[in-house]
Design a protein around this motif. Structure first.
Motif, PDB file in Angstrom:
ATOM      1  N   PRO A  89      -3.338 -64.360  67.190  1.00 53.09           N
ATOM      2  CA  PRO A  89      -2.586 -63.346  67.105  1.00 53.09           C
ATOM      3  C   PRO A  89      -1.292 -63.752  65.991  1.00 53.09           C
ATOM      4  O   PRO A  89      -0.815 -62.874  64.978  1.00 53.09           O
ATOM      5  N   ASP A 113     -13.923 -57.086  62.411  1.00 46.82           N
ATOM      6  CA  ASP A 113     -13.173 -56.552  63.563  1.00 46.82           C
ATOM      7  C   ASP A 113     -14.157 -55.910  64.483  1.00 46.82           C
ATOM      8  O   ASP A 113     -14.944 -55.016  64.091  1.00 46.82           O
ATOM      9  N   ASP A 136     -14.000 -55.855  67.939  1.00 50.37           N
ATOM     10  CA  ASP A 136     -13.478 -55.550  69.139  1.00 50.37           C
ATOM     11  C   ASP A 136     -13.092 -53.885  69.498  1.00 50.37           C
ATOM     12  O   ASP A 136     -12.638 -53.490  68.457  1.00 50.37           O
ATOM     13  N   PRO A 183     -11.157 -50.539  70.261  1.00 54.46           N
ATOM     14  CA  PRO A 183     -10.101 -50.304  70.650  1.00 54.46           C
ATOM     15  C   PRO A 183      -9.979 -49.595  71.902  1.00 54.46           C
ATOM     16  O   PRO A 183     -10.740 -49.757  72.804  1.00 54.46           O
ATOM     17  N   THR A 184      -8.689 -49.841  72.333  1.00 57.29           N
ATOM     18  CA  THR A 184      -8.310 -49.222  73.714  1.00 57.29           C
ATOM     19  C   THR A 184      -7.787 -47.766  73.635  1.00 57.29           C
ATOM     20  O   THR A 184      -7.010 -47.583  73.116  1.00 57.29           O
ATOM     21  N   PHE A 237      -4.609 -48.210  71.030  1.00 59.19           N
ATOM     22  CA  PHE A 237      -4.442 -49.240  70.130  1.00 59.19           C
ATOM     23  C   PHE A 237      -5.567 -49.939  69.809  1.00 59.19           C
ATOM     24  O   PHE A 237      -6.668 -49.899  70.561  1.00 59.19           O
ATOM     25  N   ASP A 238      -5.597 -50.787  68.718  1.00 60.68           N
ATOM     26  CA  ASP A 238      -6.969 -51.604  68.302  1.00 60.68           C
ATOM     27  C   ASP A 238      -6.268 -53.034  68.146  1.00 60.68           C
ATOM     28  O   ASP A 238      -5.625 -53.269  67.342  1.00 60.68           O
ATOM     29  N   ALA A 239      -6.453 -53.888  69.123  1.00 63.31           N
ATOM     30  CA  ALA A 239      -5.979 -55.151  69.372  1.00 63.31           C
ATOM     31  C   ALA A 239      -6.559 -56.163  68.114  1.00 63.31           C
ATOM     32  O   ALA A 239      -5.889 -57.141  67.644  1.00 63.31           O
ATOM     33  N   GLY A 240      -7.688 -55.557  67.664  1.00 66.07           N
ATOM     34  CA  GLY A 240      -8.283 -56.298  66.568  1.00 66.07           C
ATOM     35  C   GLY A 240      -7.554 -56.208  65.181  1.00 66.07           C
ATOM     36  O   GLY A 240      -8.022 -56.752  64.316  1.00 66.07           O
TER      37      GLY A 240
END
Length: 104
Positions: free
Chosen positions: A23, A57, A59, A61-62, A85-88
């Motif tokens: 990150p 990317d 992953d 999203p959440t 959100f999208d942590a990726g």
């Protein structure tokens, strides 16, 4: 582990290296080129070899849905997906809403 910076050489005595990302130092999405030159014990350097790695990317999203705990019968209410959100590192570009029916 190594934090790569474009154009900066990192020398090792081992044939493998871990590219450290996270990150605080993400590698940009897209095509990234890495180069290797090897040197023998007489000091002779090889021609460079290169590989292109595609950073993607992958992953999911959440989804985070919010709504009122109680809504009056016969009245409209709002659902809110803005905390999703999208942590990726991606952007949320579409919200797909579905009414699933009464709780059984």
């Amino acid at each position: 582990m190594a934090e790569f910076t474009p154009g900066v050489e990192i020398a090792t005595e081992t044939p493998t290296i871990e590219v450290t990302v996270g990150p605080n130092n993400p590698m940009p999405i897209g095509r990234q080129t890495f180069r290797l030159v090897v040197v023998d014990d007489a000091g002779n350097a090889s021609q460079a070899d290169q590989v292109v790695i595609i950073i993607a990317d992958q992953d999911a999203p959440t989804a985070v849905i919010r709504g009122p705990r109680l809504a009056p019968f016969g009245r409209s209410f709002e659902l809110d997906g803005s905390a999703s959100f999208d942590a990726g590192g991606g952007r949320i570009v579409r919200y797909v809403w579905t009414y699933m029916g009464p709780v059984t």
